[in-house]
Design a protein around this motif. Structure first.
Motif, short mmCIF file in Angstrom:
data_model
loop_
_atom_site.label_atom_id
_atom_site.label_comp_id
_atom_site.label_asym_id
_atom_site.label_seq_id
_atom_site.Cartn_x
_atom_site.Cartn_y
_atom_site.Cartn_z
N GLY A 102 0.80 -1.22 0.00
CA GLY A 102 0.00 0.00 0.00
C GLY A 102 0.83 1.27 0.00
O GLY A 102 0.35 2.34 -0.39
N THR A 103 2.05 1.18 0.41
CA THR A 103 2.95 2.34 0.48
C THR A 103 3.37 2.81 -0.91
O THR A 103 3.86 3.93 -1.06
CB THR A 103 4.18 1.99 1.34
OG1 THR A 103 3.73 1.48 2.59
CG2 THR A 103 5.05 3.19 1.60
N ILE A 104 3.18 1.98 -1.92
CA ILE A 104 3.61 2.31 -3.28
C ILE A 104 3.02 3.65 -3.74
O ILE A 104 3.70 4.46 -4.37
CB ILE A 104 3.21 1.19 -4.28
CG1 ILE A 104 3.95 -0.11 -3.96
CG2 ILE A 104 3.41 1.60 -5.72
CD1 ILE A 104 5.44 -0.08 -4.19
N SER A 105 1.76 3.89 -3.44
CA SER A 105 1.12 5.14 -3.88
C SER A 105 1.78 6.35 -3.22
O SER A 105 1.99 7.37 -3.88
CB SER A 105 -0.38 5.12 -3.59
OG SER A 105 -0.98 6.27 -4.14
N ASN A 106 2.10 6.24 -1.93
CA ASN A 106 2.78 7.34 -1.26
C ASN A 106 4.15 7.59 -1.88
O ASN A 106 4.56 8.74 -2.06
CB ASN A 106 2.95 7.04 0.23
CG ASN A 106 1.63 6.88 0.95
OD1 ASN A 106 0.57 7.18 0.43
ND2 ASN A 106 1.69 6.38 2.17
N ALA A 131 -3.93 -5.61 -8.52
CA ALA A 131 -5.03 -5.54 -7.56
C ALA A 131 -4.59 -4.79 -6.31
O ALA A 131 -3.47 -4.96 -5.83
CB ALA A 131 -5.50 -6.95 -7.19
N TRP A 132 -5.50 -3.96 -5.80
CA TRP A 132 -5.26 -3.24 -4.56
C TRP A 132 -5.34 -4.23 -3.39
O TRP A 132 -5.87 -5.33 -3.53
CB TRP A 132 -6.26 -2.09 -4.42
CG TRP A 132 -6.15 -1.31 -3.14
CD1 TRP A 132 -7.10 -1.18 -2.19
CD2 TRP A 132 -5.03 -0.55 -2.67
NE1 TRP A 132 -6.66 -0.41 -1.14
CE2 TRP A 132 -5.38 0.00 -1.41
CE3 TRP A 132 -3.76 -0.29 -3.17
CZ2 TRP A 132 -4.51 0.80 -0.67
CZ3 TRP A 132 -2.89 0.50 -2.43
CH2 TRP A 132 -3.26 1.03 -1.20
N TYR A 137 -10.77 -0.63 -3.31
CA TYR A 137 -10.45 -0.27 -4.69
C TYR A 137 -10.12 -1.54 -5.47
O TYR A 137 -9.50 -2.44 -4.94
CB TYR A 137 -9.22 0.65 -4.74
CG TYR A 137 -9.37 1.94 -3.99
CD1 TYR A 137 -10.00 3.04 -4.58
CD2 TYR A 137 -8.89 2.08 -2.68
CE1 TYR A 137 -10.13 4.24 -3.89
CE2 TYR A 137 -9.02 3.27 -1.99
CZ TYR A 137 -9.65 4.35 -2.60
OH TYR A 137 -9.77 5.53 -1.92
N PRO A 138 -10.48 -1.56 -6.76
CA PRO A 138 -10.13 -2.75 -7.55
C PRO A 138 -8.63 -2.85 -7.85
O PRO A 138 -8.04 -3.92 -7.73
CB PRO A 138 -10.94 -2.61 -8.84
CG PRO A 138 -11.61 -1.28 -8.80
CD PRO A 138 -11.37 -0.65 -7.47
N VAL A 143 -6.40 3.92 -6.62
CA VAL A 143 -5.74 4.45 -5.42
C VAL A 143 -4.85 5.64 -5.81
O VAL A 143 -4.89 6.68 -5.15
CB VAL A 143 -4.91 3.36 -4.71
CG1 VAL A 143 -4.11 3.94 -3.55
CG2 VAL A 143 -5.81 2.24 -4.25
N PHE A 144 -4.07 5.46 -6.86
CA PHE A 144 -3.22 6.56 -7.33
C PHE A 144 -4.06 7.81 -7.59
O PHE A 144 -3.71 8.92 -7.15
CB PHE A 144 -2.48 6.17 -8.62
CG PHE A 144 -1.42 5.12 -8.47
CD1 PHE A 144 -0.60 5.05 -7.35
CD2 PHE A 144 -1.21 4.20 -9.48
CE1 PHE A 144 0.39 4.08 -7.24
CE2 PHE A 144 -0.22 3.22 -9.38
CZ PHE A 144 0.57 3.17 -8.25
#
Length: 170
Positions: A102-106, A131-132, A137-138, A143-144
């Motif tokens: 999940g940290t990838i978006s940050n 996949a999220w 989210y799908p 998310v991005f």
């Protein structure tokens, strides 16, 4: 009771105090208040969590708490425009818990706002169709976009956000 606490070694009481402080600041950092206050609270949570994790280096819960705290720091650092710190915190979170993607978006946002377009673009391209991590989210694409929207709503913008939107539309 007092007698029970007298039997606990003093070092353990110190660790227990740090764990309680971590829990307090971690909770405060997740309240819907001013992002700069969340940012300060999560930094305090990390301070206490590091002490606990150093005391229990083989405890997966202590390490995961620290990873999650760095993830939170990477998010709130974006809102105080501390983009280099956001990048470093995201990398620490992923190093401690590689499965916590999940940290990838940050991280992508931190790179984008530092003007590191090629590095950010690489992350967006690699992760956009994956996949999220939960049912909210799908895919990472949503998310991005949601994260960038939240940052823009807070007045944090960058000219390359339009490039990201075009990339994610493909």
């Amino acid at each position: 009771s007092k007698e029970a606490y007298k039997r606990i070694p003093e070092d353990d009481l110190d660790i227990l105090a740090h764990e309680n402080q971590f829990l307090l600041y971690s909770h405060l950092s997740n309240l819907p208040i001013d992002p700069s206050e969340n940012y300060q609270s999560v930094k305090k949570a990390i301070y206490h969590c590091k002490i606990v994790a150093d005391h229990f280096p083989e405890n997966p819960a202590a390490i995961l708490n620290l990873a999650n705290s760095y993830n939170n720091l990477s998010w709130y650092a974006l809102f105080v425009k501390s983009f280099t710190e956001a990048e470093k915190a995201a990398n620490k979170a992923m190093a401690l818990s590689p499965e916590s993607t999940g940290t990838i978006s940050n991280l992508a946002s931190a790179l984008l706002f530092q003007g590191k377009w090629e590095e950010a673009k690489n992350l967006y391209e690699i992760w956009k169709d994956k996949a999220w991590v939960d049912e909210r989210y799908p895919t990472f694409r949503e998310v991005f976009l949601a994260d960038l929207g939240e940052l823009e709503a807070a007045g944090i913008t960058h000219p390359d956000i339009e490039k990201v939107r075009k990339l994610l539309a493909k």
